[in-house]
Design an enzyme around this catalytic site. Structure first.
Site, PDB file in Angstrom:
ATOM      1  N   ASP A  67      -3.506 184.305   2.747  1.00 49.11           N
ATOM      2  CA  ASP A  67      -4.876 183.263   2.431  1.00 49.11           C
ATOM      3  C   ASP A  67      -4.625 182.234   1.389  1.00 49.11           C
ATOM      4  O   ASP A  67      -4.906 182.250  -0.353  1.00 49.11           O
ATOM      5  CB  ASP A  67      -5.466 184.617   1.264  1.00 49.11           C
ATOM      6  CG  ASP A  67      -5.177 185.924   1.520  1.00 49.11           C
ATOM      7  OD1 ASP A  67      -5.663 185.935   2.882  1.00 49.11           O
ATOM      8  OD2 ASP A  67      -5.007 187.365   0.749  1.00 49.11           O
ATOM      9  N   GLU A  96     -16.059 187.089   3.648  1.00 52.99           N
ATOM     10  CA  GLU A  96     -14.952 187.410   2.857  1.00 52.99           C
ATOM     11  C   GLU A  96     -14.458 185.849   2.164  1.00 52.99           C
ATOM     12  O   GLU A  96     -14.235 185.030   3.003  1.00 52.99           O
ATOM     13  CB  GLU A  96     -14.507 188.553   2.949  1.00 52.99           C
ATOM     14  CG  GLU A  96     -13.327 188.187   4.137  1.00 52.99           C
ATOM     15  CD  GLU A  96     -12.401 189.216   4.399  1.00 52.99           C
ATOM     16  OE1 GLU A  96     -12.371 190.086   3.924  1.00 52.99           O
ATOM     17  OE2 GLU A  96     -11.094 189.194   5.357  1.00 52.99           O
TER      18      GLU A  96
HETATM   19  C1  6LW Z   1      -8.182 188.977   1.352  1.00 49.40           C
HETATM   20  C2  6LW Z   1      -8.787 189.054   2.495  1.00 49.40           C
HETATM   21  C3  6LW Z   1      -8.717 188.637   3.614  1.00 49.40           C
HETATM   22  O1  6LW Z   1      -8.945 189.244   0.268  1.00 49.40           O
HETATM   23  O2  6LW Z   1      -7.778 189.191   3.692  1.00 49.40           O
HETATM   24  O3  6LW Z   1      -7.690 187.588   5.506  1.00 49.40           O
HETATM   25  C4  6LW Z   1      -7.501 189.683   2.366  1.00 49.40           C
HETATM   26  N1  6LW Z   1      -8.787 187.688   4.852  1.00 49.40           N
HETATM   27  O4  6LW Z   1      -9.757 187.708   2.860  1.00 49.40           O
HETATM   28  C5  6LW Z   1      -6.314 190.865   2.164  1.00 49.40           C
HETATM   29  O5  6LW Z   1      -5.272 189.538   1.997  1.00 49.40           O
END
Ligand code: 6LW
Length: 540
Positions: A50, A212
């Site tokens: 991230d 996300e």
């Molecule tokens: C993070 C989300 C993700 O909050 O995995 O790959 C989660 N993306 O955006 C935990 O790293």
């Protein structure tokens, strides 16, 4: 010390986007590509997912997520994007980071790092506490503030500073309502953490699961919203949308996903590409940092790592990542710099251990003592073990390379039955290997333990004199081999086992393997007091 950029850089920084501030003018310099690779990914190796990046003048800063590990949110610095040094950890005090009892891969999720008007902002989620927290500093080489809690529960918070003074808080769907998946946004008061407007849905993404990791940017006159979809495993991908208004409606990039490795054959070891952030360099070229994994037979054990790719803009004003939207180990974009391989770290503990050293949850400081005169790191065991969801005596560094050897030289100081100290390749409390010393019925042994799910197995147990001992873990992509030595010269193999048995695909979660020194009394009483003289990590 306050961090100050040179004045010429400050002026350039106003003209060209830095750290997500709004910009006027759409100029971007196209990348030039060489016939030979110019650098190799990952640019930050080992468990570093991230990534979020910002630039101030010639200096880049980058943070990654840290889950149950303390200190939290490692902070890296670079002047060329390719070579990075860890300069600290943003959350390094108990008052900023409460990890008591958190489950593996609980704690700190994806952070965002931004710079605006002389201040650095880092915002992240402590998912185990249901809290989004913001900390600030004017000197990233120094300390960060205590947290302000944002009045909303969601993951992946991001900040965008518009040029009219408004600050936007962008994140995933809120927890408290039965809300539709998507990217939500509100204006925020950064002093109080209050949201100033409704936290409302601004984009649902392109239909992939788990929209996300959003970041909003103003590039030219347009607001660009970049997110991840598909989940953080093999289906992961990055999408882009834009609008002339920060609230949308957002128009999708016609060539979404702008980045994915989901269709790559497995001869490309890079898989799971996603969760990205953008930055523009002082020459006007754009770059993306993103997470991906180095795949070994459909498993990965080093965690999600930080990759760097060139970004160009097509005539319609949409980003083209690394020419074809796919991430690779070898990158051909000219950088004007040389990548320096990091091959070896030998810690003789003459110096205080640096920011790369990490504990499980909030450590009990009384159990760690750095003795400068004797140049040893002294670890005192407690009743807690590596099996506990607590803070056993443990300090480790990330395993950065698929091929490496890690060796410790130490005096375990075993003084009672049950006492144990050694070296572990640790993924979580149910998945680790440990080569250690232990006292059993008054006798001292070197032992090899494997914790694989609910099975805890002692593979080998060799009597020894209880004095100074060398223990080593040799990693290759598919297996670990464990050895010991009484003189540091002749090593005897104790056994080996597969990396995939402690990989993310087997163990679950979002983290990667740490190589760590540890001590435990195994539930009887305090001790041992183990004196580590040397910890060396050599990549092949
Ligand atoms: C993070 C989300 C993700 O909050 O995995 O790959 C989660 N993306 O955006 C935990 O790293």
């Amino acid at each position: 010390m306050k961090f100050t950029a040179p004045i010429s850089i400050i002026i350039l920084g106003i003209l060209i986007n830095s750290c997500g501030d709004a910009v006027n003018g759409t100029e971007s310099t196209p990348h030039e590509f060489a016939g030979e690779p110019t650098y190799q990914n990952p640019v930050i190796k080992g468990f570093n997912p991230d990534p979020s990046i910002c630039r101030v003048g010639d200096d880049y800063f980058l943070v990654t997520s840290s889950f149950e590990y303390f200190p939290g949110v490692p902070l890296y610095h670079s002047t060329d994007l390719v070579n990075w040094t860890q300069i600290g950890n943003v959350l390094d005090r108990d008052s900023q980071l409460d990890l008591e009892g958190v489950a593996p891969s609980g704690g700190i999720f994806a952070p965002t790092l931004r710079y605006h008007d002389g201040t650095f902002y880092m915002i992240t989620t402590n998912v185990s506490r249901g809290q989004n927290i913001l900390v600030i500093t004017d000197d990233p080489f120094g300390k960060w503030s205590d947290p302000v809690v944002i009045q909303k529960q969601n993951i992946d918070p991001s900040l965008f500073f518009d040029d009219d003074g408004k600050v936007y808080y962008t994140g995933t769907s809120p927890w408290e309502e039965n809300s539709a998946p998507g990217i939500y946004q509100a204006e925020v008061d950064l002093k109080t953490g209050e949201l100033l407007t409704e936290y409302k849905l601004i984009w649902e993404g392109t239909g992939g699961r788990y929209p996300e990791g959003p970041h909003l940017y103003k590039i030219g006159d347009m607001y660009y919203l970049m997110i991840s979809e598909g989940g953080t495993e093999m289906g992961h991908f990055v999408t882009m949308a834009r609008s002339d208004n920060p609230w949308g409606p957002f128009e999708e990039c016609p060539h979404n996903p702008i980045l994915t490795n989901r269709n790559e054959p497995f001869n490309n070891p890079v898989q799971n590409s996603g969760h990205a952030d953008l930055v523009q360099d002082p020459d006007g070229k754009w770059w993306m940092v993103h997470l991906a994994v180095r795949n070994v037979n459909k498993h990965h054990h080093l965690g999600r790592e930080t990759f760097l790719l060139p970004v160009d803009w097509n005539e319609e004003g949409w980003p083209v990542i690394n020419r074809d939207g796919v991430s690779h180990i070898d990158v051909f974009a000219k950088t004007g710099t040389t990548q320096v391989p990091s091959r070896m770290n030998s810690y003789d503990f003459a110096e205080k251990p640096g920011p790369e050293w990490t504990h499980l949850r909030n450590p009990d400081r009384d159990n760690y003592r750095h003795d400068t005169s004797e140049q040893v790191m002294i670890l005192t065991g407690t009743v807690l073990t590596l099996d506990d969801l607590a803070n056993p005596t443990f300090m480790g560094i990330r395993q950065e390379d698929l091929e490496m050897t890690c060796t410790v030289k130490f005096n375990p100081g075993l003084a009672a039955d049950g006492q144990e100290a050694g070296l572990t390749a640790y993924m979580n409390n149910e998945h680790y290997y440990a080569v250690s010393t232990r006292q059993v019925s008054g006798k001292k042994y070197v032992i090899l333990t494997m914790k694989l799910g609910t099975m805890k197995h002692v593979e080998e147990m060799v009597p020894y004199n209880g004095g100074i001992v060398w223990l080593s873990i040799k990693g290759d992509p598919e297996s670990y081999t464990f050895s010991w030595s009484a003189d540091g010269k002749e090593f005897t193999e104790l056994g080996s086992n597969y990396t995939r048995l402690i990989s993310t695909e087997t163990a679950g979660g979002f983290t990667g393997v740490f190589l760590g020194m540890y001590a435990t009394s195994n539930g009887t009483k305090q001790g041992p007091t183990a004196r580590f003289q040397n910890f060396s990590y050599i990549s092949e």
